[in-house]
Design a protein around this motif. Structure first.
Motif, PDB file in Angstrom:
ATOM      1  N   GLY A  75       4.927  -2.115 -13.198  1.00 21.92           N
ATOM      2  CA  GLY A  75       3.837  -1.385 -12.499  1.00 21.92           C
ATOM      3  C   GLY A  75       2.634  -2.881 -11.455  1.00 21.92           C
ATOM      4  N   TRP A  76       2.014  -2.312 -11.634  1.00 20.31           N
ATOM      5  CA  TRP A  76       1.176  -2.792 -11.441  1.00 20.31           C
ATOM      6  C   TRP A  76       0.560  -3.786 -12.375  1.00 20.31           C
ATOM      7  N   ASP A  77      -0.287  -4.703 -11.842  1.00 22.64           N
ATOM      8  CA  ASP A  77      -0.862  -6.303 -12.780  1.00 22.64           C
ATOM      9  C   ASP A  77      -2.219  -5.841 -12.571  1.00 22.64           C
ATOM     10  N   ALA A  78      -3.066  -6.021 -11.129  1.00 23.59           N
ATOM     11  CA  ALA A  78      -4.074  -6.643 -11.152  1.00 23.59           C
ATOM     12  C   ALA A  78      -4.536  -6.079  -9.411  1.00 23.59           C
ATOM     13  N   ALA A  79      -5.679  -6.477  -9.240  1.00 24.86           N
ATOM     14  CA  ALA A  79      -6.705  -5.225  -7.778  1.00 24.86           C
ATOM     15  C   ALA A  79      -7.841  -5.703  -7.868  1.00 24.86           C
ATOM     16  N   ALA A  80      -8.235  -6.068  -6.424  1.00 24.90           N
ATOM     17  CA  ALA A  80      -9.142  -5.917  -6.182  1.00 24.90           C
ATOM     18  C   ALA A  80      -9.662  -5.500  -5.061  1.00 24.90           C
ATOM     19  N   ALA A  81     -10.904  -4.899  -4.617  1.00 28.27           N
ATOM     20  CA  ALA A  81     -11.203  -4.608  -3.361  1.00 28.27           C
ATOM     21  C   ALA A  81     -11.921  -5.360  -2.307  1.00 28.27           C
ATOM     22  N   VAL A  82     -11.860  -5.977  -1.516  1.00 30.56           N
ATOM     23  CA  VAL A  82     -12.535  -7.284  -0.684  1.00 30.56           C
ATOM     24  C   VAL A  82     -13.267  -6.481   0.929  1.00 30.56           C
ATOM     25  N   PHE A  83     -14.094  -6.853   0.732  1.00 30.37           N
ATOM     26  CA  PHE A  83     -15.504  -6.731   1.266  1.00 30.37           C
ATOM     27  C   PHE A  83     -15.222  -7.853   2.205  1.00 30.37           C
ATOM     28  N   LEU A  84     -15.026  -7.606   4.015  1.00 33.75           N
ATOM     29  CA  LEU A  84     -14.427  -8.461   5.029  1.00 33.75           C
ATOM     30  C   LEU A  84     -15.326  -8.338   6.595  1.00 33.75           C
ATOM     31  N   TYR A  85     -16.524  -9.634   6.278  1.00 39.18           N
ATOM     32  CA  TYR A  85     -17.630  -9.807   6.908  1.00 39.18           C
ATOM     33  C   TYR A  85     -16.927 -10.668   8.308  1.00 39.18           C
ATOM     34  N   GLU A  86     -17.349 -10.092   9.535  1.00 37.73           N
ATOM     35  CA  GLU A  86     -16.551 -11.145  10.404  1.00 37.73           C
ATOM     36  C   GLU A  86     -17.780 -10.365  11.673  1.00 37.73           C
TER      37      GLU A  86
ATOM     38  N   ALA B 284      -6.007   4.162   1.153  1.00 41.47           N
ATOM     39  CA  ALA B 284      -4.719   4.563   0.746  1.00 41.47           C
ATOM     40  C   ALA B 284      -4.207   3.492  -0.192  1.00 41.47           C
ATOM     41  N   VAL B 285      -4.989   4.019  -1.109  1.00 42.30           N
ATOM     42  CA  VAL B 285      -4.622   3.367  -2.276  1.00 42.30           C
ATOM     43  C   VAL B 285      -4.134   4.330  -3.071  1.00 42.30           C
ATOM     44  N   GLU B 286      -2.553   4.079  -3.899  1.00 43.85           N
ATOM     45  CA  GLU B 286      -1.611   4.734  -4.720  1.00 43.85           C
ATOM     46  C   GLU B 286      -2.705   5.313  -5.714  1.00 43.85           C
ATOM     47  N   ASP B 287      -2.631   6.428  -6.259  1.00 43.72           N
ATOM     48  CA  ASP B 287      -3.124   7.149  -7.564  1.00 43.72           C
ATOM     49  C   ASP B 287      -2.991   6.235  -8.678  1.00 43.72           C
ATOM     50  N   ASP B 288      -1.588   5.876  -8.542  1.00 38.63           N
ATOM     51  CA  ASP B 288      -1.866   5.255 -10.514  1.00 38.63           C
ATOM     52  C   ASP B 288      -1.550   4.022 -10.216  1.00 38.63           C
ATOM     53  N   LEU B 289      -2.385   3.340  -9.270  1.00 38.65           N
ATOM     54  CA  LEU B 289      -3.008   2.257  -9.164  1.00 38.65           C
ATOM     55  C   LEU B 289      -4.101   2.538 -10.224  1.00 38.65           C
ATOM     56  N   TRP B 290      -5.306   2.915  -9.810  1.00 35.89           N
ATOM     57  CA  TRP B 290      -6.540   3.133 -10.155  1.00 35.89           C
ATOM     58  C   TRP B 290      -5.647   3.654 -11.496  1.00 35.89           C
ATOM     59  N   LYS B 291      -5.246   4.157 -12.033  1.00 34.01           N
ATOM     60  CA  LYS B 291      -5.061   4.855 -13.375  1.00 34.01           C
ATOM     61  C   LYS B 291      -4.407   3.638 -14.389  1.00 34.01           C
TER      62      LYS B 291
END
Length: 384
Positions: A56-67, A13-20
Motif C-alpha cells: 500500500g501507500w507509504d508516504a505522500a505530499a503535495a508539491v506546489f510548483l512556481y514557474e 486525481a489522487v486516489e481516495d485510498d491514499l488520503w485514508k
C-alpha cells in the motif's frame, strides 16, 4: 524493499485510498488545508508525489510548483536565507523555478505517511523522489520540527535552521485551568491578566463563515498592515480571501476582534483541524493599538485562542513564528524549525549554508526571553 514513485498531476486525481491510508504530520499538510491553498491560488499548480509499495501507500505530499513567479518570501528558500551570494547570483537564483513540498502557507511542515513508518526515513525518501521528478527546480520542505527532520540529510539536500516556532501543550489538560497549572507562575500571571481585560473590554468573536463575510474587507486591511510592516507586499483583497480560505478549511475556527467593533486594534484567527489547533494570522491597526493599549494584541495573540483551544479539546496549540518573547512569556514552548533545500545540480551557484550558531544569535538578538531559554537549554532543537 524499494518504493514506486507515483505522481498525481492534480489533487482531483489522487486516489481516495491514499488520503485514508496516510496520516498528516501537521495540520498544514492535511487534505483540507491543501485543497484550501489550491483554491486560493489557482495559478500555482499542485501535484501530489507518493511512494507506494506492494502493501500500500507509504508516504505522500503535495508539491506546489512556481514557474515564472515567486512564492511568498516566508516560504521561498531562495530569498528567505542568506546563501552568501552577490547580486548577480541572487538574480540567477530567483530565476529558477521552485517546488515547495508539504505546504506553501503554514508554519509547520511535513508530509503524509503510514502511522507505522520510520518518520525520518520516509521524509528523506519522499524529498529525494520530488527532487528527481523536478530536477530543474529549487526544491524545499520548510519548517520541520526536530522529530521530523531526517537523521541523515537526503541526497543533495542542505539542512538549515529556518526559524523558531512556539506551541503550548494541551492534551489531558482538563480545560484552561489544567493548562495554566502546567505553566510557570509568570505564564499563568500573564494569561490571567490578559483574560481579566475581557471583563471591561469584551472581544467580538466570529464563528461562522456567514458572520465572517461582512468583516473580511477590514480584516484584509489589518493583515496587510502587518505584512507591510515586515517588508512584504500587502494586498488587502488577496489577504481577505486568504482569511476566508483558512476559515473554510478548518473543522472549527474562531476570529477574535479586539477593540471597538468598527475599528478594532487587533484580530487573530484560530483554526482547528482534528486535534490540532493553530493561531494562523494576526492583523493589527497600529494606531489603534497605540491609543488603546497593547493588551489588545497580547490577548488575541495567545491568551484567548489558548482558552478556546483548550475548551475545544485540541492536543496542543501552535502559535507560529514571530513575536516570540510575548508567546514565551505566556507559557509557550520554543522549538527550532529546520528546512531542507536542494538546488539543481546544474544551476552553477555556490551555496554557503548559514551556520546554526549564527542563525540562533540573530534570533536571540531580538528576542530576550528566547535568548535566555537557549542559554538554559530550554529550546527543543536538533543535536548540532
Amino acid at each position: 524493499m524499494s518504493s514506486d514513485v507515483v505522481v498525481f498531476p492534480h489533487l482531483e486525481a489522487v486516489e481516495d485510498d491514499l488520503w485514508k491510508a496516510l496520516v498528516p504530520d501537521t495540520l498544514y499538510v492535511t487534505p483540507a488545508w491543501t485543497q484550501a491553498l489550491a483554491r486560493s491560488r489557482p495559478d500555482v499548480p499542485v501535484v501530489v508525489v507518493a511512494l507506494r509499495r506492494p502493501h500500500g501507500w507509504d508516504a505522500a505530499a503535495a508539491v506546489f510548483l512556481y514557474e515564472g513567479h515567486e512564492p511568498s518570501p516566508t516560504y521561498d528558500p531562495v530569498v528567505r536565507h542568506d546563501w552568501g551570494w552577490d547580486e548577480q547570483e541572487k538574480a540567477a537564483a530567483r530565476s529558477l523555478p521552485r517546488a515547495i513540498i508539504g505546504t506553501r502557507n503554514g508554519h509547520l511542515g511535513g508530509i503524509l505517511r503510514r502511522p507505522d513508518n520510520d518518520r525520518s526515513l520516509q521524509t528523506s525518501r519522499l524529498f529525494e523522489a520530488v527532487c528527481e521528478q523536478f530536477p530543474l527546480h529549487v526544491t524545499s520542505i520548510p519548517f520541520l520540527e526536530p522529530s521530523l527532520v531526517p537523521r541523515s540529510t537526503p541526497r543533495g539536500a542542505l539542512r538549515i535552521l529556518a526559524d523558531v516556532g512556539v506551541y503550548i501543550p494541551l492534551a489531558d489538560s482538563a480545560g484552561l485551568e489544567g493548562v495554566l497549572r502546567r505553566l510557570s507562575s509568570n505564564g499563568r500571571r500573564q494569561i490571567r491578566s490578559d483574560l481579566r481585560t475581557l471583563d471591561d473590554e469584551p472581544l467580538v468573536t466570529i464563528e461562522s463563515l456567514d458572520q465572517l463575510e461582512d468583516h473580511l474587507p477590514l480584516l484584509g486591511v489589518m493583515l496587510a498592515n502587518v505584512e507591510r510592516r515586515h517588508g512584504n507586499p500587502g494586498n488587502a483583497d488577496a489577504l481577505a480571501g486568504y482569511v476566508r480560505s483558512c476559515a473554510a478549511a478548518a473543522d472549527v475556527f474562531r476570529i477574535y476582534l479586539s477593540g471597538p467593533s468598527d475599528a478594532p486594534a487587533a484580530f487573530s484567527l484560530l483554526v482547528v483541524i482534528g486535534s490540532e489547533a493553530s493561531l494562523r494570522v494576526v492583523g493589527l491597526d497600529y494606531d489603534q493599538m497605540d491609543a488603546l493599549g497593547k493588551h489588545h494584541y497580547h490577548r488575541t495573540l495567545v491568551s484567548v485562542p489558548l482558552r478556546d483551544a483548550a475548551r475545544l479539546g485540541a492536543r496542543r496549540m501552535d502559535s507560529g513564528v514571530g513575536a516570540l518573547d510575548a508567546k514565551l512569556q505566556r507559557g509557550g514552548v520554543p522549538v527550532e524549525l529546520t528546512s531542507l533545500v536542494h538546488f539543481p545540480d546544474e544551476c552553477g551557484l555556490t551555496v554557503t549554508v548559514p551556520h546554526v550558531a549564527n542563525v540562533r544569535a540573530e534570533l536571540a538578538a531580538s528576542n530576550r526571553v528566547l535568548a535566555a531559554k537557549w542559554k538554559k537549554g530550554d529550546v527543543i532543537a536538533l543535536d548540532d
